[in-house]
Design a protein around this motif. Sequence first.
Motif, short mmCIF file in Angstrom:
data_model
loop_
_atom_site.label_atom_id
_atom_site.label_comp_id
_atom_site.label_asym_id
_atom_site.label_seq_id
_atom_site.Cartn_x
_atom_site.Cartn_y
_atom_site.Cartn_z
N CYS A 194 0.85 -1.19 0.00
CA CYS A 194 0.00 0.00 0.00
C CYS A 194 0.88 1.24 0.00
N CYS A 195 0.26 2.41 -0.05
CA CYS A 195 1.02 3.66 -0.05
C CYS A 195 0.28 4.69 0.78
N LYS A 196 1.03 5.44 1.59
CA LYS A 196 0.45 6.51 2.38
C LYS A 196 0.49 7.82 1.59
N LEU A 197 -0.68 8.41 1.42
CA LEU A 197 -0.78 9.74 0.84
C LEU A 197 -0.48 10.73 1.95
N SER A 198 0.79 10.95 2.17
CA SER A 198 1.26 11.76 3.30
C SER A 198 2.63 12.32 2.94
N GLY A 199 3.07 13.31 3.71
CA GLY A 199 4.43 13.80 3.59
C GLY A 199 4.72 14.68 2.39
N LEU A 200 3.75 14.93 1.53
CA LEU A 200 4.03 15.68 0.31
C LEU A 200 4.32 17.15 0.60
N ARG A 228 -5.61 0.71 -1.98
CA ARG A 228 -4.25 0.53 -1.46
C ARG A 228 -3.60 1.86 -1.10
N VAL A 229 -4.40 2.91 -0.98
CA VAL A 229 -3.89 4.24 -0.60
C VAL A 229 -4.57 4.65 0.70
N MET A 230 -3.78 5.18 1.64
CA MET A 230 -4.33 5.66 2.91
C MET A 230 -3.78 7.04 3.22
N TRP A 231 -4.68 7.94 3.61
CA TRP A 231 -4.25 9.30 3.94
C TRP A 231 -3.60 9.34 5.32
N GLY A 232 -2.54 10.15 5.42
CA GLY A 232 -1.89 10.38 6.70
C GLY A 232 -1.48 11.83 6.82
N SER A 233 -1.53 12.36 8.03
CA SER A 233 -1.19 13.78 8.24
C SER A 233 0.31 14.01 8.33
N ASP A 234 1.05 13.04 8.85
CA ASP A 234 2.44 13.23 9.26
C ASP A 234 2.56 14.40 10.23
N TRP A 235 1.55 14.60 11.04
CA TRP A 235 1.58 15.63 12.08
C TRP A 235 2.44 15.13 13.24
N PRO A 236 3.26 15.95 13.86
CA PRO A 236 3.40 17.40 13.66
C PRO A 236 4.47 17.79 12.64
N VAL A 237 5.11 16.84 11.97
CA VAL A 237 6.11 17.21 10.97
C VAL A 237 5.49 18.10 9.90
N CYS A 238 4.25 17.83 9.54
CA CYS A 238 3.59 18.63 8.51
C CYS A 238 3.53 20.10 8.88
N ARG A 239 3.63 20.43 10.17
CA ARG A 239 3.56 21.82 10.60
C ARG A 239 4.71 22.66 10.06
N LEU A 240 5.75 22.01 9.57
CA LEU A 240 6.84 22.75 8.92
C LEU A 240 6.37 23.43 7.64
#
Length: 279
Positions: A194-200, A228-240
Amino acid sequence: MRIDSHQHFWQPARGDYDWMPMDNAILARPYVLSDLALHLEACGIGATVLVQAAATVCETEYMLGIADATPSVAGVVGWVDFENPSDLETLKRLSKHPKFKGVRPMIQDIPDVDWMHREDVQWGFRALCDFDLTFDALGFPRHLDNFLKLLKRYPDMRAVVDHCMKPQIRSHGEQSFRVWADGMARIADQTRACCKLSGLVTEAAPEWTEADLAPYASHVISAFGAERVMWGSDWPVCRLASDYETWFATAEGFAAGLSAADQGEIFGGTAKRFYRLEV
């Protein structure tokens, strides 16, 4: 239920977040549930997967303690030392915790790009298969070929690519996009990962726009399929680069043209099924 498949809590005072710049005001501070709760409520997120951010078993124990006390934390992705075969017993013990779902070696931070193919660490991948645990693949585009080889070596290992394998969006060169896109397509076509739709957002330029991220999100959704895609926030790194709500709304926009069923997969169903979350 909407699920955030990738978030962190941490306590820098513990001293094992080796990657973290301690002069960074956004990152180098504790993050706990009270910091995240309002964002989850605003976006209608009912459950999260808490992912390791330090390469220690102490980090894993810390997260499992949080999960025990936090109903919204439905799963934990921890860490064990693949270079220490005695950690097989640690992994076996952790696997008995109902919220422990798998591990994430911090491969992006390991200088040896071929580390994952060293014979002395293969016990770890075999153990994930034996214990039916998950593997979060954390790396950069330079790791794509090696991850493909690894996933084909262990076809029964339940694996997910973190952060779309961190494409270098800020440079946005056609050649770099094609190398990344081709590598991701091979993983999608030749494995069950699968793949995480995150970190972009953190791989884009500081003043990113939806148009900057769209080709990458579209490629991931097309290559892997919503199931096979799951959303992720990557919080709190995304706050950058973004607040939680903005990244969530942006990701919703990328999925807006899909069916309601497919949107449900990306924003909850895939994560629930992959991590076998009890929500």
